[in-house]
Design a protein around this motif. Structure first.
Motif, PDB file in Angstrom:
ATOM      1  N   MET A   1       0.847  -1.196   0.000  1.00  0.00           N
ATOM      2  CA  MET A   1       0.000   0.000   0.000  1.00  0.00           C
ATOM      3  C   MET A   1       0.886   1.252   0.000  1.00  0.00           C
ATOM      4  N   SER A   2       0.535   2.237  -0.834  1.00  0.00           N
ATOM      5  CA  SER A   2       1.283   3.491  -0.840  1.00  0.00           C
ATOM      6  C   SER A   2       0.892   4.323   0.382  1.00  0.00           C
ATOM      7  N   LEU A   3       1.842   5.138   0.818  1.00  0.00           N
ATOM      8  CA  LEU A   3       1.626   5.949   2.015  1.00  0.00           C
ATOM      9  C   LEU A   3       2.066   7.377   1.770  1.00  0.00           C
ATOM     10  N   GLU A   4       1.315   8.319   2.354  1.00  0.00           N
ATOM     11  CA  GLU A   4       1.796   9.683   2.484  1.00  0.00           C
ATOM     12  C   GLU A   4       2.523   9.792   3.822  1.00  0.00           C
ATOM     13  N   PHE A   5       3.652  10.492   3.839  1.00  0.00           N
ATOM     14  CA  PHE A   5       4.441  10.630   5.054  1.00  0.00           C
ATOM     15  C   PHE A   5       4.423  12.086   5.515  1.00  0.00           C
ATOM     16  N   HIS A   6       3.891  12.293   6.713  1.00  0.00           N
ATOM     17  CA  HIS A   6       3.785  13.628   7.289  1.00  0.00           C
ATOM     18  C   HIS A   6       4.613  13.670   8.572  1.00  0.00           C
ATOM     19  N   LEU A   7       5.425  14.705   8.691  1.00  0.00           N
ATOM     20  CA  LEU A   7       6.345  14.827   9.820  1.00  0.00           C
ATOM     21  C   LEU A   7       5.744  15.697  10.919  1.00  0.00           C
ATOM     22  N   PHE A   8       5.803  15.189  12.142  1.00  0.00           N
ATOM     23  CA  PHE A   8       5.294  15.921  13.299  1.00  0.00           C
ATOM     24  C   PHE A   8       6.316  15.819  14.427  1.00  0.00           C
ATOM     25  N   ASN A   9       6.604  16.926  15.074  1.00  0.00           N
ATOM     26  CA  ASN A   9       7.457  16.936  16.262  1.00  0.00           C
ATOM     27  C   ASN A   9       6.725  17.604  17.419  1.00  0.00           C
ATOM     28  N   TYR A  10       7.110  17.254  18.640  1.00  0.00           N
ATOM     29  CA  TYR A  10       6.478  17.832  19.820  1.00  0.00           C
ATOM     30  C   TYR A  10       6.876  19.282  20.044  1.00  0.00           C
ATOM     31  N   GLY A  11       8.162  19.571  19.876  1.00  0.00           N
ATOM     32  CA  GLY A  11       8.626  20.917  20.220  1.00  0.00           C
ATOM     33  C   GLY A  11       8.530  21.186  21.701  1.00  0.00           C
ATOM     34  N   SER A  12       8.809  20.173  22.509  1.00  0.00           N
ATOM     35  CA  SER A  12       8.704  20.307  23.962  1.00  0.00           C
ATOM     36  C   SER A  12       9.894  21.069  24.535  1.00  0.00           C
ATOM     37  N   TYR A  13       9.702  21.548  25.763  1.00  0.00           N
ATOM     38  CA  TYR A  13      10.808  22.088  26.547  1.00  0.00           C
ATOM     39  C   TYR A  13      11.218  20.974  27.509  1.00  0.00           C
ATOM     40  N   PRO A  14      12.364  20.332  27.290  1.00  0.00           N
ATOM     41  CA  PRO A  14      12.656  19.088  28.005  1.00  0.00           C
ATOM     42  C   PRO A  14      13.326  19.235  29.363  1.00  0.00           C
ATOM     43  N   ASP A  15      13.799  20.433  29.725  1.00  0.00           N
ATOM     44  CA  ASP A  15      14.546  20.589  30.976  1.00  0.00           C
ATOM     45  C   ASP A  15      13.582  20.716  32.153  1.00  0.00           C
ATOM     46  N   ILE A  16      12.980  19.593  32.518  1.00  0.00           N
ATOM     47  CA  ILE A  16      11.943  19.574  33.555  1.00  0.00           C
ATOM     48  C   ILE A  16      12.228  18.440  34.538  1.00  0.00           C
ATOM     49  N   PRO A  17      11.653  18.522  35.741  1.00  0.00           N
ATOM     50  CA  PRO A  17      11.847  17.438  36.710  1.00  0.00           C
ATOM     51  C   PRO A  17      11.195  16.146  36.241  1.00  0.00           C
ATOM     52  N   PRO A 244     -14.917   4.796   3.093  1.00  0.00           N
ATOM     53  CA  PRO A 244     -13.729   5.659   3.072  1.00  0.00           C
ATOM     54  C   PRO A 244     -12.509   4.910   2.554  1.00  0.00           C
ATOM     55  N   GLY A 245     -11.717   5.579   1.725  1.00  0.00           N
ATOM     56  CA  GLY A 245     -10.501   4.988   1.219  1.00  0.00           C
ATOM     57  C   GLY A 245      -9.342   5.195   2.166  1.00  0.00           C
ATOM     58  N   PRO A 246      -8.185   4.629   1.835  1.00  0.00           N
ATOM     59  CA  PRO A 246      -6.999   4.802   2.690  1.00  0.00           C
ATOM     60  C   PRO A 246      -6.615   6.260   2.896  1.00  0.00           C
ATOM     61  N   ASP A 247      -6.950   7.122   1.936  1.00  0.00           N
ATOM     62  CA  ASP A 247      -6.577   8.535   2.061  1.00  0.00           C
ATOM     63  C   ASP A 247      -7.355   9.236   3.157  1.00  0.00           C
ATOM     64  N   GLN A 248      -8.350   8.555   3.745  1.00  0.00           N
ATOM     65  CA  GLN A 248      -9.140   9.167   4.810  1.00  0.00           C
ATOM     66  C   GLN A 248      -8.731   8.672   6.194  1.00  0.00           C
ATOM     67  N   VAL A 249      -7.650   7.903   6.271  1.00  0.00           N
ATOM     68  CA  VAL A 249      -7.168   7.383   7.556  1.00  0.00           C
ATOM     69  C   VAL A 249      -5.685   7.725   7.708  1.00  0.00           C
ATOM     70  N   ALA A 250      -5.352   8.445   8.783  1.00  0.00           N
ATOM     71  CA  ALA A 250      -3.966   8.808   9.081  1.00  0.00           C
ATOM     72  C   ALA A 250      -3.584   8.223  10.439  1.00  0.00           C
ATOM     73  N   ALA A 251      -2.528   7.453  10.469  1.00  0.00           N
ATOM     74  CA  ALA A 251      -2.056   6.846  11.717  1.00  0.00           C
ATOM     75  C   ALA A 251      -0.889   7.651  12.277  1.00  0.00           C
ATOM     76  N   LEU A 345      -4.567  -1.263   9.391  1.00  0.00           N
ATOM     77  CA  LEU A 345      -5.464  -0.130   9.571  1.00  0.00           C
ATOM     78  C   LEU A 345      -6.089   0.337   8.263  1.00  0.00           C
ATOM     79  N   GLY A 346      -5.511  -0.080   7.146  1.00  0.00           N
ATOM     80  CA  GLY A 346      -5.961   0.467   5.876  1.00  0.00           C
ATOM     81  C   GLY A 346      -5.667   1.946   5.787  1.00  0.00           C
ATOM     82  N   ALA A 347      -4.561   2.358   6.395  1.00  0.00           N
ATOM     83  CA  ALA A 347      -4.204   3.784   6.456  1.00  0.00           C
ATOM     84  C   ALA A 347      -3.367   4.167   5.246  1.00  0.00           C
TER      85      ALA A 347
END
Length: 439
Positions: A1-17, A244-251, A345-347
């Motif tokens: 199955m072909s996939l679209e790849f989308h990049l996501f990052n948290y952008g957190s501030y990690p210096d925490i207790p 719904p086709g695979p283009d309607q499901v993003a994992a 998932l058919g994603a």
């Protein structure tokens, strides 16, 4: 199955207790004395740099998020971050996992920001409309969370009407009264940008997502839960007369790639544990204040398994791998497990979470480069182009190209000059064209 790849990052501030060193969790009431502005700028630059890098690597989209009142994310408005990304990139799609509609006192403000963003990006915008978790409501303090769901969907309906129907019109609802709903500007994508609905499994949300043919973004959960939620979504779509086709499901998946499975674990394990023990962790009353979820949905989360049916901070690395929370390994391991995930998932879309909350920029770039060179090509056709490069290799349309696409204005700009009459201001600087259109 072909996939679209989308990049996501948290952008957190990690210096925490560590979680057991604070009274509550890092979500709501961690004192902001822990935030150092200089280090914050350093982390924020790294976060944005990595997302911009996603276009060079050939990802199909880059996504930013809305987080408020704590170190979970340093972007309290995804829309503002997306405007920055629009200026720093040329053709890649840009997603906003936010706005959180209930943070706005008037949904028309959200509609205006979305329309402006779509204009600024040249029609590259993807809009994520999360309900938001309970911590957002504690921080924003704009409403009683008991009304969150009904207020959210009224906001959605008003905004959608503003996108699809001419204005001005009056809106008189249960939560909002807008005497003159009149959207300016309008989005470049007509009638509105592509919409994704992030959801953890609420049946009502899945049904609404199916009703409007939106993309269902399956949020962090064990794979068995994701599979059940996707099936619920497909069943809901069948009620509205379509499949719904695979283009309607993003994992959404945490992914880290290294030269070998052992090296990948060595690089990623401690970062993944940090994420689960601190950034993603929250107490049940914080995540789900009374009324925020329906009784049926809350019962399902607690009894059928979900991303909040237990303390996720107690999970070991092996448990996260076995249950499919994350994929960590060599390029071939990641290819194999992504293939299984997309088949189950058919994603047709994948949101790749790359930074794990505290991972350094150089390590994220290393993993993403391996991902782009050794993994993504297995899920694309010959040439390996992202969706935004399939037509041709040009950059985004230029100002001149948009000029050529213009049609005649419904009402050109005019002004009244005393003693002459009403003139077209576009040509009135030329003497022979300085002619009155009317008195």
């Amino acid at each position: 199955m072909s996939l679209e790849f989308h990049l996501f990052n948290y952008g957190s501030y990690p210096d925490i207790p560590l979680n057991d060193e604070v009274e509550n969790t890092s979500y709501i009431d961690l004192p902001n004395e822990h935030f150092d502005p200089v280090r914050g700028k350093w982390y924020l630059d790294s976060y944005l740099d990595t997302l911009v890098f996603g276009e060079k690597l050939g990802f199909d989209g880059i996504h930013t998020t809305t987080q408020m009142g704590g170190p979970v994310g340093m972007t309290p408005t995804a829309n503002l971050t997306a405007a920055y990304l629009a200026a720093k990139t040329e053709r890649i799609k840009i997603g906003t996992l936010g706005p959180i509609l209930n943070v706005f006192q008037n949904p028309m403000r959200a509609a205006e920001e979305i329309a402006l963003l779509d204009q600024l990006s040249g029609g590259r915008l993807i809009v994520g409309l999360p309900m938001g978790h309970g911590m957002n409501y504690h921080t924003a303090a704009t409403m009683n969370p008991a009304f969150a769901r009904e207020r959210y969907w009224e906001s959605h309906d008003l905004m959608r009407k503003a996108f699809t129907e001419p204005g001005p019109f009056e809106w008189q609802g249960e939560h909002f009264h807008v005497p003159y709903a009149n959207l300016w500007p309008k989005p470049l994508q007509q009638p509105y940008p592509e919409v994704w609905i992030p959801a953890a499994g609420s049946k009502l949300t899945l049904e609404k997502c199916a009703e409007f043919h939106y993309t269902y973004q399956a949020l962090f959960s064990p794979r068995r839960v994701l599979k059940r939620n996707v099936e619920t979504f497909r069943q809901a779509a069948e009620k509205f007369g379509y499949t719904p086709g695979p283009d309607q499901v993003a994992a959404v998946v945490f992914i880290h790639v290294a030269e070998t499975d052992a090296q990948a674990r060595l690089e990623a394990e401690h970062h993944l544990l940090f994420l689960m023990q601190n950034i993603n962790r929250s107490r049940q009353p914080d995540a789900f204040p009374p009324g925020h979820f329906s009784v049926e949905s809350l019962r399902g989360f607690m009894t059928k398994g979900g991303y909040r049916d237990r303390d996720i901070g107690d999970m070991a690395f092996e448990e996260m791998m076995e249950e499919g929370w994350a994929i960590v390994g060599s390029p071939q391991t990641v290819v194999d497990r992504l293939g299984l995930l997309s088949d189950e998932l058919g994603a047709g879309k994948l949101i790749h979470v790359a930074d794990f909350g505290a991972m350094p920029n150089w390590l994220i770039r290393k993993s993403l480069t391996l991902m782009a060179e050794e993994v993504i090509p297995h899920f694309r056709g010959p040439g390996g182009k992202p969706v935004w490069a399939e037509d041709d290799l040009r950059t985004a349309p230029t100002h001149a190209e948009y000029g050529a696409l213009r049609t005649e204005a419904l009402s050109p700009p005019k002004a009244r000059i005393p003693g002459l009459g009403v003139v077209d201001v576009r040509t009135a600087h030329v003497e022979e064209l300085r002619k009155p259109l009317r008195a």
